[in-house]
Write an enzyme that holds these catalytic residues in place. Sequence first.
Site, PDB file in Angstrom:
ATOM      1  N   GLY A  67     120.417  43.374  13.816  1.00  0.00           N
ATOM      2  CA  GLY A  67     120.643  42.004  14.236  1.00  0.00           C
ATOM      3  C   GLY A  67     122.407  41.984  14.382  1.00  0.00           C
ATOM      4  N   LEU A  68     122.725  40.980  15.059  1.00  0.00           N
ATOM      5  CA  LEU A  68     124.198  40.936  15.475  1.00  0.00           C
ATOM      6  C   LEU A  68     124.893  40.712  14.396  1.00  0.00           C
ATOM      7  CD1 LEU A  68     123.851  37.915  18.268  1.00  0.00           C
ATOM      8  CD2 LEU A  68     124.188  40.374  18.483  1.00  0.00           C
ATOM      9  N   SER A  69     126.332  41.048  14.231  1.00  0.00           N
ATOM     10  CA  SER A  69     127.313  40.943  13.396  1.00  0.00           C
ATOM     11  C   SER A  69     126.952  39.391  13.032  1.00  0.00           C
ATOM     12  CB  SER A  69     128.496  41.145  14.069  1.00  0.00           C
ATOM     13  OG  SER A  69     129.689  40.949  12.917  1.00  0.00           O
ATOM     14  N   GLY A  70     127.029  39.177  11.869  1.00  0.00           N
ATOM     15  CA  GLY A  70     127.002  37.761  11.377  1.00  0.00           C
ATOM     16  C   GLY A  70     125.743  37.128  11.316  1.00  0.00           C
TER      17      GLY A  70
ATOM     18  N   LYS B 226     122.398  40.340   7.961  1.00  0.00           N
ATOM     19  CA  LYS B 226     121.704  41.742   7.492  1.00  0.00           C
ATOM     20  C   LYS B 226     122.077  42.175   6.304  1.00  0.00           C
ATOM     21  CE  LYS B 226     123.750  44.000  10.962  1.00  0.00           C
ATOM     22  NZ  LYS B 226     124.374  42.969  11.523  1.00  0.00           N
ATOM     23  N   SER B 227     123.461  42.253   6.048  1.00  0.00           N
ATOM     24  CA  SER B 227     123.885  42.857   4.768  1.00  0.00           C
ATOM     25  C   SER B 227     123.773  41.875   3.817  1.00  0.00           C
ATOM     26  CB  SER B 227     125.390  43.109   4.898  1.00  0.00           C
ATOM     27  OG  SER B 227     125.892  44.028   3.891  1.00  0.00           O
TER      28      SER B 227
ATOM     29  N   SER C  90     122.766  48.175  14.638  1.00  0.00           N
ATOM     30  CA  SER C  90     121.888  49.205  15.398  1.00  0.00           C
ATOM     31  C   SER C  90     121.412  48.606  16.734  1.00  0.00           C
ATOM     32  CB  SER C  90     120.951  49.550  14.434  1.00  0.00           C
ATOM     33  OG  SER C  90     120.261  48.543  13.881  1.00  0.00           O
TER      34      SER C  90
END
Lengths: 202, 202
Positions: B36-39, B42-43, B110
């Site tokens: 998915g997009l940054s922010g 995901k993490s 990714s």
Amino acid sequence: MRKQKATNITWHAHKVSREEREKLLDQKGVVLWFTGLSGSGKSTLANEVAYKLHERGKLTYVLDGDNIRHGLNKDLGFTPEDRAENIRRISEVANLFADAGVITLTAFISPYRRDRNFCRSLLKDRFMEIYTKAPLEVCEERDPKGLYKKARAGEIKEFTGIDAPYEPPENPELIIETDKETIEESVNRVIKKMEELGYLHG
Amino acid sequence: MRKQKATNITWHAHKVSREEREKLLDQKGVVLWFTGLSGSGKSTLANEVAYKLHERGKLTYVLDGDNIRHGLNKDLGFTPEDRAENIRRISEVANLFADAGVITLTAFISPYRRDRNFCRSLLKDRFMEIYTKAPLEVCEERDPKGLYKKARAGEIKEFTGIDAPYEPPENPELIIETDKETIEESVNRVIKKMEELGYLHG
């Protein structure tokens, strides 16, 4: 990620630490680095140690040519640069495995001191260098993969021990002379050393 | 490696199989691939899932920018080629971790479908693609690392969502709309799906 939007609160995720994983597994995340000539017994010994540890309920993983050269490092050859990059990547992966809490055993010729020391610099006191030492003649007589024969015939170039150098470890944690002791003796020595170093408890 | 020399007997080492490790750990070795997009979360989500699983006695490991970009992949930049090589290596490493029996969670933007599908092709039915979906405006408002601000200012080029594409998964195992549910709800959905797929027993 919470329902309230547009706040300035940074939400900190829980993270599982290496220590917490080690406690779960009742072991330390470490790297056992087997180095030596082709045919010196690295892979055999690494797998036997892993098997014995598994019987004791420990989580182990062996990194070797079979699972590295056909996957992660399939883009690399055998020039000095590629050999260095090969060992660099293996070292980084072994470091991740140790961080995950896994007893990680690597079985690669890894002929250059500098490359092996790179892994030691990552792992510090979680690194055991194990030199499987056997005379070239013995390794060549064993020749489990027929590689010495090919090297002697000139079909393989830059083969360690024949026309490429092997730099023996200067201060390995263990030297195993695989032509002078049984595999059972060798396995027991490795595990005894691991116990001494406190690796077999979380 | 036995005392008798000069025999033609090839000595076969015991090997610990993936199945044996999975039995020891009472879990399957799998990859949960967060994309998915940054922010987009995901993490955060990967770490929360790992934490919850750890509390249940499961061995997890999160691969993310922190432990990959500064180590294994520090030689790679952000060109399309380097991004592909980045994801290729991560996929190979995740495959090794899954082979070791570890529940492996990867948190990388990714952006390319082809790269993610490479990992799926390695893992087959041991791969869960989890799309953390949030509108660009929401991600940009969160901007946890200040990267969108830099991308808008032109200080970062080829930033996914701004001037580089993101290809959403076509058939992910899960879509988590992180602006529409709480993190607790998301974590529970991931774990429920893992249970359904039989991942939480050896």
